[in-house]
Motif scaffolding. Sequence first.
Motif, short mmCIF file in Angstrom:
data_model
loop_
_atom_site.label_atom_id
_atom_site.label_comp_id
_atom_site.label_asym_id
_atom_site.label_seq_id
_atom_site.Cartn_x
_atom_site.Cartn_y
_atom_site.Cartn_z
N GLU A 1 -1.44 4.80 4.58
CA GLU A 1 -2.26 4.14 5.60
C GLU A 1 -3.08 5.20 6.33
O GLU A 1 -2.56 6.27 6.68
CB GLU A 1 -1.39 3.38 6.59
CG GLU A 1 -2.20 2.64 7.64
CD GLU A 1 -1.34 1.75 8.52
OE1 GLU A 1 -0.83 0.75 8.02
OE2 GLU A 1 -1.18 2.09 9.71
N LYS B 1 -4.51 1.77 2.61
CA LYS B 1 -4.87 0.81 3.66
C LYS B 1 -5.58 1.58 4.76
O LYS B 1 -5.09 2.60 5.23
CB LYS B 1 -3.62 0.14 4.23
CG LYS B 1 -3.93 -0.83 5.36
CD LYS B 1 -2.65 -1.41 5.93
CE LYS B 1 -2.95 -2.33 7.10
NZ LYS B 1 -1.69 -2.81 7.72
N TYR C 1 0.84 -1.19 0.00
CA TYR C 1 0.00 0.00 0.00
C TYR C 1 0.88 1.24 0.00
O TYR C 1 2.04 1.21 0.38
CB TYR C 1 -0.97 0.01 1.19
CG TYR C 1 -0.31 -0.08 2.54
CD1 TYR C 1 0.02 1.06 3.24
CD2 TYR C 1 -0.03 -1.32 3.11
CE1 TYR C 1 0.63 0.98 4.48
CE2 TYR C 1 0.57 -1.41 4.34
CZ TYR C 1 0.90 -0.25 5.03
OH TYR C 1 1.50 -0.33 6.27
N TRP D 1 -7.81 -2.70 2.04
CA TRP D 1 -6.88 -2.21 1.03
C TRP D 1 -7.69 -1.78 -0.18
O TRP D 1 -8.30 -2.63 -0.85
CB TRP D 1 -5.89 -3.30 0.63
CG TRP D 1 -4.83 -3.56 1.65
CD1 TRP D 1 -3.54 -3.11 1.60
CD2 TRP D 1 -4.93 -4.34 2.85
NE1 TRP D 1 -2.85 -3.57 2.70
CE2 TRP D 1 -3.68 -4.32 3.49
CE3 TRP D 1 -5.97 -5.04 3.46
CZ2 TRP D 1 -3.42 -4.98 4.69
CZ3 TRP D 1 -5.72 -5.70 4.66
CH2 TRP D 1 -4.47 -5.65 5.26
#
Length: 81
Positions: free
Chosen positions: A11, A40, A8, A76
């Motif tokens: 986040e 994410k 990813y 995700w």
Amino acid sequence: MSEVLPQYDEELDARNLACPLPLLKAKLALNGLPIGAVLKVLATDAGSQRDFRSFAKLAGHSLLHETDEQAVFAYWLRKEH
């Protein structure tokens, strides 16, 4: 054998936020990412499972993977447009 999780680019920690805040924060974060980037998201609201599945389908993004470990949900999302 452990599960291989998707890579990813960013986040978002949306734990301890009630719906719809995790989804709204994820939408804002996706807006700032380039096409093809993966976000994410961590959330603790059980309703987020339904919300993120619906959002991905309706918004045209890909929900690549999701996990539920010790009441923390992880998603995700790949930005498609």
